[in-house]
Design a protein around this motif. Structure first.
Motif, PDB file in Angstrom:
ATOM      1  N   PHE A  16       1.443  -1.149  -0.006  1.00 33.70           N
ATOM      2  CA  PHE A  16      -0.154  -0.138   0.228  1.00 33.70           C
ATOM      3  C   PHE A  16       1.248   0.780   0.237  1.00 33.70           C
ATOM      4  O   PHE A  16       0.649   2.412  -1.273  1.00 33.70           O
ATOM      5  CB  PHE A  16      -0.882  -0.311   1.594  1.00 33.70           C
ATOM      6  CG  PHE A  16      -1.797   1.383   1.236  1.00 33.70           C
ATOM      7  CD1 PHE A  16      -2.662   1.476   0.428  1.00 33.70           C
ATOM      8  CD2 PHE A  16      -1.605   2.311   2.394  1.00 33.70           C
ATOM      9  CE1 PHE A  16      -3.220   2.381   1.136  1.00 33.70           C
ATOM     10  CE2 PHE A  16      -2.127   3.380   2.651  1.00 33.70           C
ATOM     11  CZ  PHE A  16      -3.020   3.337   2.139  1.00 33.70           C
ATOM     12  N   LEU A  17       1.991   1.416   1.635  1.00 35.91           N
ATOM     13  CA  LEU A  17       2.464   2.830   0.930  1.00 35.91           C
ATOM     14  C   LEU A  17       3.492   3.000  -0.088  1.00 35.91           C
ATOM     15  O   LEU A  17       3.376   4.096  -0.719  1.00 35.91           O
ATOM     16  CB  LEU A  17       3.708   2.183   2.126  1.00 35.91           C
ATOM     17  CG  LEU A  17       2.692   2.163   3.423  1.00 35.91           C
ATOM     18  CD1 LEU A  17       4.329   1.941   4.368  1.00 35.91           C
ATOM     19  CD2 LEU A  17       2.394   4.023   3.807  1.00 35.91           C
ATOM     20  N   ALA A  18       4.303   1.643  -1.021  1.00 37.45           N
ATOM     21  CA  ALA A  18       5.155   2.263  -2.101  1.00 37.45           C
ATOM     22  C   ALA A  18       3.874   2.268  -3.152  1.00 37.45           C
ATOM     23  O   ALA A  18       4.270   3.023  -3.808  1.00 37.45           O
ATOM     24  CB  ALA A  18       5.138   0.480  -2.763  1.00 37.45           C
ATOM     25  N   ALA A  19       1.982   1.601  -3.381  1.00 29.44           N
ATOM     26  CA  ALA A  19       1.574   2.089  -4.559  1.00 29.44           C
ATOM     27  C   ALA A  19       0.932   3.765  -4.518  1.00 29.44           C
ATOM     28  O   ALA A  19       0.754   4.340  -5.624  1.00 29.44           O
ATOM     29  CB  ALA A  19      -0.007   1.075  -4.068  1.00 29.44           C
TER      30      ALA A  19
ATOM     31  N   SER B 128       1.380  13.258   0.162  1.00 27.91           N
ATOM     32  CA  SER B 128       1.217  12.506   0.484  1.00 27.91           C
ATOM     33  C   SER B 128       1.228  11.517   1.536  1.00 27.91           C
ATOM     34  O   SER B 128       1.234  12.090   2.902  1.00 27.91           O
ATOM     35  CB  SER B 128       3.103  12.622   0.372  1.00 27.91           C
ATOM     36  OG  SER B 128       3.409  13.445   1.077  1.00 27.91           O
ATOM     37  N   VAL B 129       1.639  10.040   1.650  1.00 28.47           N
ATOM     38  CA  VAL B 129       1.231   9.478   3.335  1.00 28.47           C
ATOM     39  C   VAL B 129       2.885   8.883   3.614  1.00 28.47           C
ATOM     40  O   VAL B 129       4.026   8.792   3.066  1.00 28.47           O
ATOM     41  CB  VAL B 129       0.642   7.991   3.037  1.00 28.47           C
ATOM     42  CG1 VAL B 129       0.877   7.471   4.478  1.00 28.47           C
ATOM     43  CG2 VAL B 129      -0.578   8.590   2.354  1.00 28.47           C
TER      44      VAL B 129
ATOM     45  N   TRP C 182      -9.345   4.284  -2.154  1.00 33.00           N
ATOM     46  CA  TRP C 182      -9.957   3.350  -1.289  1.00 33.00           C
ATOM     47  C   TRP C 182      -9.662   4.056  -0.168  1.00 33.00           C
ATOM     48  O   TRP C 182     -10.638   3.486   1.172  1.00 33.00           O
ATOM     49  CB  TRP C 182      -9.332   2.151  -1.361  1.00 33.00           C
ATOM     50  CG  TRP C 182      -9.754   0.982  -0.410  1.00 33.00           C
ATOM     51  CD1 TRP C 182     -10.827   0.117  -0.456  1.00 33.00           C
ATOM     52  CD2 TRP C 182      -8.668   0.579   0.410  1.00 33.00           C
ATOM     53  NE1 TRP C 182     -10.116  -0.779   0.972  1.00 33.00           N
ATOM     54  CE2 TRP C 182      -9.780  -0.272   1.759  1.00 33.00           C
ATOM     55  CE3 TRP C 182      -7.347   1.171   1.038  1.00 33.00           C
ATOM     56  CZ2 TRP C 182      -8.488  -0.522   2.512  1.00 33.00           C
ATOM     57  CZ3 TRP C 182      -6.485   0.835   2.187  1.00 33.00           C
ATOM     58  CH2 TRP C 182      -7.278  -0.360   2.979  1.00 33.00           C
ATOM     59  N   ALA C 183      -8.398   4.579   0.368  1.00 31.89           N
ATOM     60  CA  ALA C 183      -7.739   5.380   1.774  1.00 31.89           C
ATOM     61  C   ALA C 183      -8.710   6.344   2.307  1.00 31.89           C
ATOM     62  O   ALA C 183      -8.032   7.365   2.766  1.00 31.89           O
ATOM     63  CB  ALA C 183      -6.487   5.215   1.714  1.00 31.89           C
ATOM     64  N   GLY C 184      -8.640   7.177   1.498  1.00 31.53           N
ATOM     65  CA  GLY C 184      -9.727   8.862   0.870  1.00 31.53           C
ATOM     66  C   GLY C 184      -8.500   9.271   1.910  1.00 31.53           C
ATOM     67  O   GLY C 184      -8.688  10.367   1.958  1.00 31.53           O
TER      68      GLY C 184
END
Length: 559
Positions: free
Chosen positions: A512-515, A538-539, A530-532
């Motif tokens: 998930f983080l990579a994407a 950025s995350v 999906w995560a909103g």
């Protein structure tokens, strides 16, 4: 009695009182033990009871202070150094209630320190009550705890007197009778038992009952037991067709004191019942029988009156009756004496009998008391996700679960469990109704954090969402026993963003983080939707806001 839940309620009430009345006057004295008395008790414990374990000494002192503090809440005017008979009865009731609610281990873990404290007061001339009440208190507390493994009095014995005492026992007299009967040998069957006619002759020689319908020596409980005992002592050598005197018969003939001692110790060791690891100490017949035997070698042997006072509220059969069955057999064998209503082992037999006593069972570890500092790390996750939290030892695991859900930003939409040692802890409503099917599964709502995490270095696992498999390893990094009960729980520090719910476990979170942070990734847009996650944001998986989490814990009343 203040249970763990009641103590938590009392702590919250104190918080509310302090908030509503910041200028309240703090009393100069309270019902807890004074620091000076605690210090003297700790020194006595170190010298007399627990010489090499300062942590256990501190736990004893703390547990006594809490127990007497709780009791004083019920009985205004109670003095820790001068109990009345009514105080003793009330304490006994309180300690028994702990066992009913939290199990025999919790009862023992409180009763033993309280009993030790009373003995400390008496021995140190600090007891301000009457001698009669002190004696009564120790007797009653021992009934709650069960007969303790007290020290036996093994004084030097004249060798000739010891030898005579050993040879006078019924057990060793039958060895003499057996060897006289055996002569140069007797016939045996292919299975190694005496042939039936010889077995009947042996029963007559040993003056034991001969059963009319006996088909094999192996069916006779006493003869078969005696036969195996003599084989263990190497006093009989069983061949394929004949039993002959064994290689150690000369030691018997010479009346070697070491061999005579060994012979009685071997018999006694085989006759003593084994303590039941699954039973409470008070309801364990094996532990009680061994306790009587040990005290039979002390200056305070158990009497029939003592046994009559035992309560059998924890088992269906009468405890006293079962114990007396064993004791009567030991008296008949001649190594336990019944004198003026008391069970006594003569000094000449004590060196042999004491060597047959099994090691006492380990006392259960005492639960932690105070403020625990835990490092909670989410395993197999990168970047690392961890939190250092402070939690009261009497916080129930069910409440810790609620805290961890907030601290790691979970949604409490999946199953969870705690695991420590061989035991698993789950919500009470998930426990099966059939006790036998529970195995080592316990109720998290009746288990405190301090029950499973007791000292620095102890670890437990909190697992959430068995599908994704989020494993939180909890390690005790500190225990502050002097922390005020009003101190707040919460997060001290931490690192790493908690993973999203239903992301697919540690591998899914890594993917998930990579994407979401790589625009060229084929799932970049889908996973962000999906995560909103808003466009252009950025995350940062390394961020963690301690203050925000603690404010949420406050809002939910979890601090």
């Amino acid at each position: 009695m203040s249970t763990k839940k009641q103590r938590r309620a009392k702590r919250k009430a104190k918080q509310a009182e302090r908030a509503s009345n910041p200028n309240r006057v703090v009393p100069l004295f309270d019902s807890s033990l004074s620091p000076a008395l605690q210090g003297r008790f700790a020194q006595w414990l170190t010298e007399r009871v627990i010489p090499d374990d300062p942590d256990q000494v501190a736990m004893f002192v703390r547990r006594v202070s809490l127990a007497l503090d709780d009791f004083a809440d019920q009985r205004p005017g109670f003095r820790p150094d001068a109990w009345t008979r009514a105080d003793v009865d009330g304490l006994e009731s309180m300690l028994a209630s702990i066992g009913e609610e939290f199990g025999p281990e919790a009862r023992i873990a409180t009763t033993l320190p309280v009993t030790s404290f009373l003995e400390f007061l008496v021995e140190s001339d600090l007891w301000a009550g009457t001698d009669e009440v002190a004696t009564y208190a120790i007797e009653r507390l021992e009934q709650v705890f069960g007969l303790r493994y007290v020290g036996a009095d093994i004084a030097p014995v004249d060798e000739d007197e010891e030898r005579a005492a050993l040879l006078a026992t019924g057990v060793l007299q039958r060895i003499t009778a057996f060897l006289d009967w055996l002569g140069d040998g007797k016939p045996v069957t292919q299975t190694g038992w005496l042939k039936l006619a010889a077995a009947r002759d042996l029963a007559t020689a040993l003056d034991v009952p001969v059963y009319e319908h006996l088909r094999s020596m192996g069916d006779h409980p006493y003869l078969s037991g005696m036969w195996n005992y003599l084989k263990v002592l190497d006093l009989v050598d069983v061949g394929s067709t004949r039993a002959t005197p064994g290689p150690r018969v000369p030691e018997w003939t010479d009346q070697s004191l070491d061999f005579l001692r060994s012979a009685l110790a071997t018999w006694v060791g085989g006759r003593l019942p084994k303590p039941n690891a699954l039973a409470s100490v008070r309801s364990d017949v094996g532990a009680q029988v061994i306790g009587v035997v040990i005290q039979a070698m002390s200056s305070s042997p158990v009497t029939d009156a003592d046994i009559d006072r035992w309560r059998d509220d924890e088992i269906g059969a009468d405890l006293g009756y079962l114990v007396r069955e064993y004791l009567s057999a030991f008296v008949a064998e001649g190594w336990l004496y019944y004198v003026d209503g008391a069970y006594v082992i003569p000094e000449g037999l004590r060196p042999a009998v004491v060597s047959a006593i099994p090691e006492p069972p380990d006392l259960p570890d005492l639960p932690a008391i105070g403020m625990l500092t835990l490092r909670v790390e989410l395993e197999y996750v990168q970047p690392a996700v961890w939190r250092t939290i402070r939690v009261h030892s009497d916080t129930m695991l069910g409440e810790l679960h609620e805290m961890l859900q907030v601290i790691f930003d979970w949604e409490d939409s999946h199953l969870h469990q705690f695991a420590a040692g061989d035991a698993v802890y789950i919500p009470g409503h998930q426990l099966p109704d059939d006790l036998d099917s529970r195995d080592n599964t316990e109720n998290e709502d009746l288990t405190a954090v301090g029950d499973i995490l007791r000292r620095k270095g102890d670890q437990a696992i909190y697992e959430y969402d068995f599908g994704d498999g989020w494993t939180h390893r909890m390690t005790v990094v500190d225990l502050d026993e002097d922390e005020d009960d009003d101190a707040k729980q919460g997060v001290v520090e931490g690192a790493g963003m908690a993973p999203f719910e239903d992301v697919g476990g540690p591998p899914g979170w890594e993917h998930f983080l990579a994407a979401v942070n790589t625009p060229s990734h084929p799932e970049h847009q889908n996973l962000r939707r999906w995560a909103g996650i808003p466009a252009g944001v950025s995350v940062d998986a390394k961020v963690f806001d301690v203050g925000a989490v603690n404010r949420q814990l406050d809002r939910l009343g979890l601090r």
